[in-house]
Design an enzyme around this catalytic site. Sequence first.
Site, PDB file in Angstrom:
ATOM      1  N   GLU A   1      29.928   6.443   5.730  1.00  9.73           N
ATOM      2  CA  GLU A   1      29.953   5.005   5.980  1.00  9.73           C
ATOM      3  C   GLU A   1      29.833   4.256   4.656  1.00  9.73           C
ATOM      4  OE1 GLU A   1      26.283   3.127   7.406  1.00  9.73           O
ATOM      5  OE2 GLU A   1      25.762   5.101   8.195  1.00  9.73           O
TER       6      GLU A   1
ATOM      7  N   ASN B   1      17.331   8.654   2.990  1.00  9.27           N
ATOM      8  CA  ASN B   1      18.383   8.668   4.008  1.00  9.27           C
ATOM      9  C   ASN B   1      19.730   8.923   3.337  1.00  9.27           C
ATOM     10  OD1 ASN B   1      19.853   8.381   6.351  1.00  9.27           O
ATOM     11  ND2 ASN B   1      19.209   6.284   6.798  1.00  9.27           N
TER      12      ASN B   1
ATOM     13  N   LYS C   1       8.684  10.852  15.485  1.00  6.99           N
ATOM     14  CA  LYS C   1       8.547  10.095  16.739  1.00  6.99           C
ATOM     15  C   LYS C   1       9.538  10.594  17.782  1.00  6.99           C
ATOM     16  CE  LYS C   1       6.621   5.789  15.086  1.00  6.99           C
ATOM     17  NZ  LYS C   1       6.840   4.365  14.886  1.00  6.99           N
TER      18      LYS C   1
ATOM     19  N   THR D   1      13.673   3.488   2.321  1.00  7.13           N
ATOM     20  CA  THR D   1      14.400   4.540   3.055  1.00  7.13           C
ATOM     21  C   THR D   1      15.771   4.804   2.442  1.00  7.13           C
ATOM     22  OG1 THR D   1      15.542   3.109   4.666  1.00  7.13           O
ATOM     23  CG2 THR D   1      13.277   3.713   5.183  1.00  7.13           C
TER      24      THR D   1
ATOM     25  N   SER E   1      16.523  -1.028  15.995  1.00 11.34           N
ATOM     26  CA  SER E   1      17.213   0.232  15.671  1.00 11.34           C
ATOM     27  C   SER E   1      16.318   1.435  15.965  1.00 11.34           C
ATOM     28  CB  SER E   1      17.680   0.243  14.209  1.00 11.34           C
ATOM     29  OG  SER E   1      16.610   0.431  13.314  1.00 11.34           O
TER      30      SER E   1
ATOM     31  N   HIS F   1      18.670  13.410  13.253  1.00 10.19           N
ATOM     32  CA  HIS F   1      19.034  12.467  12.191  1.00 10.19           C
ATOM     33  C   HIS F   1      17.725  11.912  11.621  1.00 10.19           C
ATOM     34  CE1 HIS F   1      20.470   9.233   9.854  1.00 10.19           C
ATOM     35  NE2 HIS F   1      20.059   8.282  10.694  1.00 10.19           N
TER      36      HIS F   1
ATOM     37  N   CYS G   1      25.897   6.936  10.915  1.00  7.25           N
ATOM     38  CA  CYS G   1      25.353   8.244  10.516  1.00  7.25           C
ATOM     39  C   CYS G   1      25.856   9.384  11.381  1.00  7.25           C
ATOM     40  CB  CYS G   1      23.834   8.222  10.577  1.00  7.25           C
ATOM     41  SG  CYS G   1      23.124   7.024   9.464  1.00  7.25           S
TER      42      CYS G   1
ATOM     43  N   ASP H   1       0.856  -1.188   0.000  1.00  7.87           N
ATOM     44  CA  ASP H   1       0.000   0.000   0.000  1.00  7.87           C
ATOM     45  C   ASP H   1       0.905   1.256   0.000  1.00  7.87           C
ATOM     46  OD1 ASP H   1      -1.657   2.117   0.571  1.00  7.87           O
ATOM     47  OD2 ASP H   1      -2.650   1.170   2.287  1.00  7.87           O
TER      48      ASP H   1
ATOM     49  N   SER I   1      24.147   4.434  14.163  1.00 11.26           N
ATOM     50  CA  SER I   1      23.945   3.086  14.690  1.00 11.26           C
ATOM     51  C   SER I   1      25.242   2.513  15.227  1.00 11.26           C
ATOM     52  CB  SER I   1      23.398   2.180  13.589  1.00 11.26           C
ATOM     53  OG  SER I   1      22.041   2.448  13.408  1.00 11.26           O
TER      54      SER I   1
HETATM   55  P1  HMG Z   1       8.766  -2.265   8.231  1.00  8.02           P
HETATM   56  O1  HMG Z   1       8.984  -3.167   9.397  1.00  8.02           O
HETATM   57  O2  HMG Z   1       8.496  -2.905   6.918  1.00  8.02           O
HETATM   58  O3  HMG Z   1       7.563  -1.274   8.506  1.00  8.02           O
HETATM   59  O4  HMG Z   1       9.947  -1.266   8.052  1.00  8.02           O
HETATM   60  P2  HMG Z   1       6.482  -1.265   9.683  1.00  8.02           P
HETATM   61  O5  HMG Z   1       5.627  -2.462   9.567  1.00  8.02           O
HETATM   62  O6  HMG Z   1       7.144  -0.962  11.017  1.00  8.02           O
HETATM   63  O7  HMG Z   1       5.653  -0.002   9.203  1.00  8.02           O
HETATM   64  C1  HMG Z   1       6.225   1.261   9.201  1.00  8.02           C
HETATM   65  C2  HMG Z   1       5.153   2.260   9.574  1.00  8.02           C
HETATM   66  O8  HMG Z   1       4.183   2.298   8.519  1.00  8.02           O
HETATM   67  C3  HMG Z   1       4.364   1.889  10.845  1.00  8.02           C
HETATM   68  O9  HMG Z   1       4.072   3.106  11.478  1.00  8.02           O
HETATM   69  C4  HMG Z   1       3.079   1.270  10.287  1.00  8.02           C
HETATM   70  O10 HMG Z   1       1.990   1.366  11.186  1.00  8.02           O
HETATM   71  C5  HMG Z   1       2.876   2.147   9.069  1.00  8.02           C
HETATM   72  P3  HMG Z   1       4.339   3.251  13.058  1.00  8.02           P
HETATM   73  O11 HMG Z   1       3.433   2.291  13.719  1.00  8.02           O
HETATM   74  O12 HMG Z   1       5.815   2.886  13.264  1.00  8.02           O
HETATM   75  O13 HMG Z   1       4.057   4.688  13.322  1.00  8.02           O
HETATM   76  N1  HMG Z   1       2.034   1.542   8.022  1.00  8.02           N
HETATM   77  C6  HMG Z   1       1.097   2.214   7.346  1.00  8.02           C
HETATM   78  N2  HMG Z   1       0.678   3.499   7.423  1.00  8.02           N
HETATM   79  C7  HMG Z   1      -0.309   3.892   6.583  1.00  8.02           C
HETATM   80  N3  HMG Z   1      -0.911   3.053   5.674  1.00  8.02           N
HETATM   81  C8  HMG Z   1      -0.513   1.776   5.580  1.00  8.02           C
HETATM   82  C9  HMG Z   1       0.512   1.296   6.437  1.00  8.02           C
HETATM   83  N4  HMG Z   1       1.140   0.109   6.598  1.00  8.02           N
HETATM   84  C10 HMG Z   1       2.067   0.280   7.577  1.00  8.02           C
HETATM   85  N5  HMG Z   1      -1.116   0.963   4.680  1.00  8.02           N
HETATM   86  C11 HMG Z   1      11.791  -0.275   9.279  1.00  8.02           C
HETATM   87  C12 HMG Z   1      10.297  -0.243   9.012  1.00  8.02           C
HETATM   88  C13 HMG Z   1      12.195   0.949  10.068  1.00  8.02           C
HETATM   89  C14 HMG Z   1      12.115  -1.542  10.100  1.00  8.02           C
HETATM   90  C15 HMG Z   1      12.549  -0.333   7.922  1.00  8.02           C
HETATM   91  O14 HMG Z   1      12.259   0.811   7.156  1.00  8.02           O
HETATM   92  C16 HMG Z   1      14.045  -0.453   8.107  1.00  8.02           C
HETATM   93  O15 HMG Z   1      14.599  -1.493   8.401  1.00  8.02           O
HETATM   94  N6  HMG Z   1      14.784   0.703   7.907  1.00  8.02           N
HETATM   95  C17 HMG Z   1      16.212   0.743   8.079  1.00  8.02           C
HETATM   96  C18 HMG Z   1      16.595   0.937   9.540  1.00  8.02           C
HETATM   97  C19 HMG Z   1      16.248   2.322  10.031  1.00  8.02           C
HETATM   98  O16 HMG Z   1      16.059   3.247   9.277  1.00  8.02           O
HETATM   99  N7  HMG Z   1      16.212   2.495  11.378  1.00  8.02           N
HETATM  100  C20 HMG Z   1      15.970   3.790  11.957  1.00  8.02           C
HETATM  101  C21 HMG Z   1      16.701   3.979  13.295  1.00  8.02           C
HETATM  102  S1  HMG Z   1      18.424   3.534  13.170  1.00  8.02           S
HETATM  103  C22 HMG Z   1      19.159   4.892  12.340  1.00  8.02           C
HETATM  104  O17 HMG Z   1      18.553   5.909  12.225  1.00  8.02           O
HETATM  105  C23 HMG Z   1      20.538   4.700  11.804  1.00  8.02           C
HETATM  106  C24 HMG Z   1      20.627   4.489  10.297  1.00  8.02           C
HETATM  107  O18 HMG Z   1      20.429   5.723   9.626  1.00  8.02           O
HETATM  108  C25 HMG Z   1      21.985   3.870   9.950  1.00  8.02           C
HETATM  109  C26 HMG Z   1      23.253   4.525  10.436  1.00  8.02           C
HETATM  110  O19 HMG Z   1      23.351   5.101  11.517  1.00  8.02           O
HETATM  111  O20 HMG Z   1      24.228   4.371   9.719  1.00  8.02           O
HETATM  112  C27 HMG Z   1      19.575   3.543   9.787  1.00  8.02           C
END
Ligand code: HMG
Length: 386
Positions: A79, A274, A242, A152, A201, A233, A111, A29, A307
Amino acid sequence: MNIGIDKIGFSAPNYVLDLADLAQARNIDPNKFKLGLLQSQMAVSPVTQDIVTLGAQAAQAILSEEDKAEIDMVIVGTESSIDQSKAASVFIHGLLDLNPFARSIEIKEACYGATAGLVLAMSHIAQHPNSKVLVIASDIAKYGIASAGEPTQGAGAIAMLVTADPAIMILQDDNVCQTRDIMDFWRPNDDKYPRVDGKFSTEQYTDCLTTTFDQYKKRTGKELADFAAVCLHIPFSKQGLKGIQALTTEDEETLNRLSERFQEAIVYNKLVGNIYTGSIFLSLLSLLENSQTIEAGDDILFYSYGSGAVCEIFSGRLVPGYKEHLQTDRLEKLKQRTPLSVQDYEKIFFEEIQTDEKGNAIDLPKDDAAFALIDIQDFKRIYRKN
Ligand code: HMG
């Protein structure tokens, strides 16, 4: 002495993928990406664009000939290194023809790297007030096809000139850091893509934010209400939102005000994705260039998270006249990027440079960008400035 950001520039590759198209191709979706992650598009980088070309492009956009002669330190936070030994800043130093009597290094901690670069730059200027330091954050975020992190992804670079008596923002030297030895996101040397414990994460991002902010308040006596805006970030925009909500649980007026500013601070991030080390500074640029509300004298709070994990909270004060040092047509330029179909994105983003047994590139595509990788010979990357 006042030390801080005198100039700030940005560059992104010329290709873009709309996340509505990606959602359709992945049978998801589109609202999951648009509302669930608060992301609309992602920048896509071809093999001829890497952290060196993107970083050089971002710096070239802001530096005068005088700056180039006066810079005596170049720091690249990244990175997405292109070499395990030689720093990307050395390539960029050469491409920009900077003062030869300069120090050039690369910093890595996910990051967070460019924030460490900013802190190092401040110490250097404190000791050498006439110096100028170029801090570049340059990264390409790839998670792999159909992975949870795919929507992302992004690519781009931010360049900042750090000086005494800066024209844009005075950094307040009130930094508080935290280090936690965790495995939330990491990149083993022999893996093409990062390993991610996605949900963990996101929890760590928020917990590091609230615990470090508690410590920041204790040490500085400052409160959230003291700040005109918060730049965090931004791995994806919903994560930052959030974060704002986690900081302001009781004071509704502050929450509403900071949430409004936050929307202005993610205008560019929503269209680029990102960019790891640069994401927090892209958010700053977005706030500065899109907010009609903030003004000189305002204090802005920053939350940098890498991270692994290292985070840092610090603040900056806007300098009178800062608006004269920004761009007004950046959104227009982002709209002019070449849109890709999902098929083309998969071809371009995941393409790998083929080399023969002598380390010479085979059929490297041509690239007319201002800075490009034009060849690999004997395992040496060769760049060109147009
Ligand atoms: P996921 O598990 O597929 O998604 O990926 P989800 O099921 O958690 O859904 C995401 C959001 O969409 C949720 O909202 C759902 O409810 C909503 P929330 O409940 O969290 O508010 N949703 C919808 N909304 C509207 N209509 C719909 C619908 N369906 C779902 N139909 C995940 C999410 C973050 C796990 C993934 O994107 C990921 O793995 N990303 C990479 C890791 C990341 O970015 N982590 C962030 C923190 S760590 C960080 O910032 C460091 C980093 O930049 C690296 C570094 O430092 O080098 C990553």
